[in-house]
Scaffold this motif. Structure first.
Motif, PDB file in Angstrom:
ATOM      1  N   VAL A   5       0.848  -1.185   0.000  1.00 18.45           N
ATOM      2  CA  VAL A   5       0.000   0.000   0.000  1.00 18.45           C
ATOM      3  C   VAL A   5       0.886   1.238   0.000  1.00 18.45           C
ATOM      4  O   VAL A   5       1.657   1.462   0.936  1.00 18.45           O
ATOM      5  N   GLU A   6       0.739   2.022  -1.065  1.00 15.22           N
ATOM      6  CA  GLU A   6       1.558   3.225  -1.244  1.00 15.22           C
ATOM      7  C   GLU A   6       0.760   4.470  -0.868  1.00 15.22           C
ATOM      8  O   GLU A   6      -0.471   4.493  -0.998  1.00 15.22           O
ATOM      9  N   SER A   7       1.465   5.499  -0.465  1.00 12.09           N
ATOM     10  CA  SER A   7       0.830   6.782  -0.191  1.00 12.09           C
ATOM     11  C   SER A   7       1.864   7.887  -0.344  1.00 12.09           C
ATOM     12  O   SER A   7       3.074   7.623  -0.358  1.00 12.09           O
ATOM     13  N   GLY A   8       1.370   9.116  -0.471  1.00 11.80           N
ATOM     14  CA  GLY A   8       2.265  10.266  -0.463  1.00 11.80           C
ATOM     15  C   GLY A   8       2.452  10.972  -1.795  1.00 11.80           C
ATOM     16  O   GLY A   8       3.139  11.987  -1.847  1.00 11.80           O
ATOM     17  N   GLY A   9       1.878  10.468  -2.857  1.00 15.87           N
ATOM     18  CA  GLY A   9       2.024  11.148  -4.136  1.00 15.87           C
ATOM     19  C   GLY A   9       1.203  12.427  -4.176  1.00 15.87           C
ATOM     20  O   GLY A   9       0.462  12.744  -3.254  1.00 15.87           O
ATOM     21  N   GLY A  10       1.364  13.178  -5.263  1.00 16.87           N
ATOM     22  CA  GLY A  10       0.590  14.396  -5.411  1.00 16.87           C
ATOM     23  C   GLY A  10       1.219  15.356  -6.392  1.00 16.87           C
ATOM     24  O   GLY A  10       2.103  14.989  -7.167  1.00 16.87           O
ATOM     25  N   LEU A  11       0.747  16.587  -6.341  1.00 20.18           N
ATOM     26  CA  LEU A  11       1.222  17.654  -7.215  1.00 20.18           C
ATOM     27  C   LEU A  11       2.147  18.574  -6.426  1.00 20.18           C
ATOM     28  O   LEU A  11       1.792  19.000  -5.314  1.00 20.18           O
ATOM     29  N   VAL A  12       3.307  18.866  -6.993  1.00 21.66           N
ATOM     30  CA  VAL A  12       4.268  19.731  -6.317  1.00 21.66           C
ATOM     31  C   VAL A  12       4.952  20.608  -7.356  1.00 21.66           C
ATOM     32  O   VAL A  12       5.089  20.209  -8.521  1.00 21.66           O
ATOM     33  N   LEU A  85      12.603  18.388  -6.626  1.00 24.29           N
ATOM     34  CA  LEU A  85      11.889  17.706  -7.695  1.00 24.29           C
ATOM     35  C   LEU A  85      11.900  18.512  -8.987  1.00 24.29           C
ATOM     36  O   LEU A  85      11.846  19.756  -8.972  1.00 24.29           O
ATOM     37  N   LYS A  86      11.968  17.777 -10.090  1.00 27.65           N
ATOM     38  CA  LYS A  86      12.012  18.375 -11.417  1.00 27.65           C
ATOM     39  C   LYS A  86      10.809  17.885 -12.223  1.00 27.65           C
ATOM     40  O   LYS A  86      10.260  16.814 -11.940  1.00 27.65           O
ATOM     41  N   THR A  90       8.100  13.592 -13.013  1.00 30.24           N
ATOM     42  CA  THR A  90       6.680  13.269 -13.120  1.00 30.24           C
ATOM     43  C   THR A  90       6.488  11.863 -13.657  1.00 30.24           C
ATOM     44  O   THR A  90       7.028  11.514 -14.721  1.00 30.24           O
ATOM     45  N   ALA A  91       5.745  11.050 -12.916  1.00 29.19           N
ATOM     46  CA  ALA A  91       5.535   9.653 -13.289  1.00 29.19           C
ATOM     47  C   ALA A  91       4.614   9.004 -12.265  1.00 29.19           C
ATOM     48  O   ALA A  91       4.310   9.593 -11.223  1.00 29.19           O
ATOM     49  N   GLN A 111       0.649   8.598  -8.208  1.00 29.86           N
ATOM     50  CA  GLN A 111       1.046   9.606  -9.183  1.00 29.86           C
ATOM     51  C   GLN A 111       1.828  10.722  -8.515  1.00 29.86           C
ATOM     52  O   GLN A 111       1.409  11.260  -7.484  1.00 29.86           O
ATOM     53  N   VAL A 112       2.952  11.071  -9.117  1.00 31.90           N
ATOM     54  CA  VAL A 112       3.730  12.236  -8.719  1.00 31.90           C
ATOM     55  C   VAL A 112       3.797  13.173  -9.918  1.00 31.90           C
ATOM     56  O   VAL A 112       4.245  12.771 -10.997  1.00 31.90           O
ATOM     57  N   THR A 113       3.326  14.394  -9.734  1.00 31.67           N
ATOM     58  CA  THR A 113       3.336  15.384 -10.807  1.00 31.67           C
ATOM     59  C   THR A 113       4.100  16.606 -10.333  1.00 31.67           C
ATOM     60  O   THR A 113       3.779  17.179  -9.286  1.00 31.67           O
TER      61      THR A 113
END
Length: 116
Positions: A5-12, A85-86, A90-91, A111-113
């Motif tokens: 179970v993953e968590s912590g992604g988002g838009l930055v 982060l660059k 994003t991926a 998702q990390v954006t």
């Protein structure tokens, strides 16, 4: 039943930070390492970082000095601290659990954006 179970992604924004977490359950023995992979649109899945039970780490050249993988020393949870982060980071990021050094189980992805 094995679950990651993953968590912590988002838009930055570029230059920002995120921390991903992955908790593995249902693995009774043989969990030797965990890692993070990522897959950007139109690209193949690639290794980001791995950590072994003994604390050895491995990083893709593109993230060295910016990302830090930790955890797995006292349980079945691994973290990925991502700094500076660059947009090219994003991926969709996937957690992986290795059984006897062989990638065996995958998380659902987060998702990390990175965008302004």
């Amino acid at each position: 039943q094995v679950q990651l179970v993953e968590s912590g992604g988002g838009l930055v924004q570029p230059g920002g930070s995120l921390r991903l977490s992955c908790a593995a359950s249902g693995i009774r023995f043989g969990l030797s390492a965990m890692g993070w992979y990522r897959q950007a649109p139109g690209k193949e899945r690639e290794l980001v970082a791995t950590v072994t039970r003994g604390g050895s780490t491995n990083y893709a050249d593109s993230v060295k000095g910016r990302f830090t993988i930790s955890g797995l020393n006292a349980g079945n949870t691994v973290y990925l601290q991502m700094n500076s982060l660059k947009p090219e980071d994003t991926a969709v990021y996937y957690c992986n659990a290795m059984i006897n050094s062989i990638p065996a189980y995958w998380g659902q992805g987060t998702q990390v954006t990175v965008s302004s």
